[in-house]
Design a protein around this motif. Structure first.
Motif, PDB file in Angstrom:
ATOM      1  N   PRO A  34       0.810  -1.223   0.000  1.00 41.83           N
ATOM      2  CA  PRO A  34       0.000   0.000   0.000  1.00 41.83           C
ATOM      3  C   PRO A  34       0.844   1.274   0.000  1.00 41.83           C
ATOM      4  O   PRO A  34       0.434   2.294  -0.548  1.00 41.83           O
ATOM      5  CB  PRO A  34      -0.854  -0.112   1.270  1.00 41.83           C
ATOM      6  N   VAL A  35       2.043   1.210   0.565  1.00 38.81           N
ATOM      7  CA  VAL A  35       2.933   2.377   0.543  1.00 38.81           C
ATOM      8  C   VAL A  35       3.361   2.661  -0.893  1.00 38.81           C
ATOM      9  O   VAL A  35       3.320   3.807  -1.360  1.00 38.81           O
ATOM     10  CB  VAL A  35       4.153   2.171   1.463  1.00 38.81           C
ATOM     11  N   ARG A  36       3.766   1.622  -1.623  1.00 40.85           N
ATOM     12  CA  ARG A  36       4.160   1.794  -3.032  1.00 40.85           C
ATOM     13  C   ARG A  36       2.998   2.338  -3.859  1.00 40.85           C
ATOM     14  O   ARG A  36       3.175   3.256  -4.667  1.00 40.85           O
ATOM     15  CB  ARG A  36       4.635   0.461  -3.627  1.00 40.85           C
ATOM     16  N   GLU A  37       1.799   1.781  -3.654  1.00 44.36           N
ATOM     17  CA  GLU A  37       0.631   2.235  -4.414  1.00 44.36           C
ATOM     18  C   GLU A  37       0.321   3.704  -4.127  1.00 44.36           C
ATOM     19  O   GLU A  37       0.029   4.475  -5.042  1.00 44.36           O
ATOM     20  CB  GLU A  37      -0.579   1.366  -4.080  1.00 44.36           C
ATOM     21  N   ALA A  38       0.389   4.094  -2.855  1.00 37.19           N
ATOM     22  CA  ALA A  38       0.113   5.484  -2.491  1.00 37.19           C
ATOM     23  C   ALA A  38       1.154   6.418  -3.099  1.00 37.19           C
ATOM     24  O   ALA A  38       0.811   7.499  -3.600  1.00 37.19           O
ATOM     25  CB  ALA A  38       0.083   5.634  -0.972  1.00 37.19           C
ATOM     26  N   LEU A  39       2.412   6.026  -3.068  1.00 33.84           N
ATOM     27  CA  LEU A  39       3.462   6.854  -3.667  1.00 33.84           C
ATOM     28  C   LEU A  39       3.290   6.974  -5.180  1.00 33.84           C
ATOM     29  O   LEU A  39       3.478   8.050  -5.745  1.00 33.84           O
ATOM     30  CB  LEU A  39       4.841   6.275  -3.349  1.00 33.84           C
ATOM     31  N   GLU A  40       2.931   5.874  -5.826  1.00 37.81           N
ATOM     32  CA  GLU A  40       2.709   5.919  -7.273  1.00 37.81           C
ATOM     33  C   GLU A  40       1.572   6.876  -7.622  1.00 37.81           C
ATOM     34  O   GLU A  40       1.691   7.674  -8.544  1.00 37.81           O
ATOM     35  CB  GLU A  40       2.415   4.515  -7.810  1.00 37.81           C
ATOM     36  N   ARG A  41       0.462   6.821  -6.873  1.00 42.03           N
ATOM     37  CA  ARG A  41      -0.660   7.734  -7.120  1.00 42.03           C
ATOM     38  C   ARG A  41      -0.255   9.176  -6.862  1.00 42.03           C
ATOM     39  O   ARG A  41      -0.565  10.076  -7.641  1.00 42.03           O
ATOM     40  CB  ARG A  41      -1.865   7.364  -6.248  1.00 42.03           C
ATOM     41  N   TYR A  42       0.446   9.408  -5.762  1.00 44.48           N
ATOM     42  CA  TYR A  42       0.867  10.762  -5.402  1.00 44.48           C
ATOM     43  C   TYR A  42       1.803  11.345  -6.466  1.00 44.48           C
ATOM     44  O   TYR A  42       1.634  12.486  -6.893  1.00 44.48           O
ATOM     45  CB  TYR A  42       1.573  10.738  -4.038  1.00 44.48           C
TER      46      TYR A  42
END
Length: 68
Positions: A34-42
């Motif tokens: 979820p950290v990777r996904e959030a960073l990718e979206r951001y």
């Protein structure tokens, strides 16, 4: 095929770390996912629109401390 990952360290407030642990456990995933996904979206989102050089949203010239 696995992507090459680079390990990094994040310093999180305890409350955010706890929420991350709970979410990952509930979804049966690692905490990194979820950290990777959030960073990718951001990082994919456009930057916020500028209101103008040295002005706040009401048009006050913050750089010179005065009203318009």
């Amino acid at each position: 095929m696995l992507l090459p990952y680079i390990k990094t360290t994040l310093y999180l407030p305890k409350s955010l770390k706890r929420l991350l642990e709970l979410k990952a456990r509930r979804e049966g995933r690692s905490q990194a996912e979820p950290v990777r996904e959030a960073l990718e979206r951001y990082l994919a989102s456009p930057p916020p629109k500028s209101l103008g050089l040295g002005e706040d949203s009401w048009g006050v010239d913050c750089a010179h401390g005065g009203l318009p």
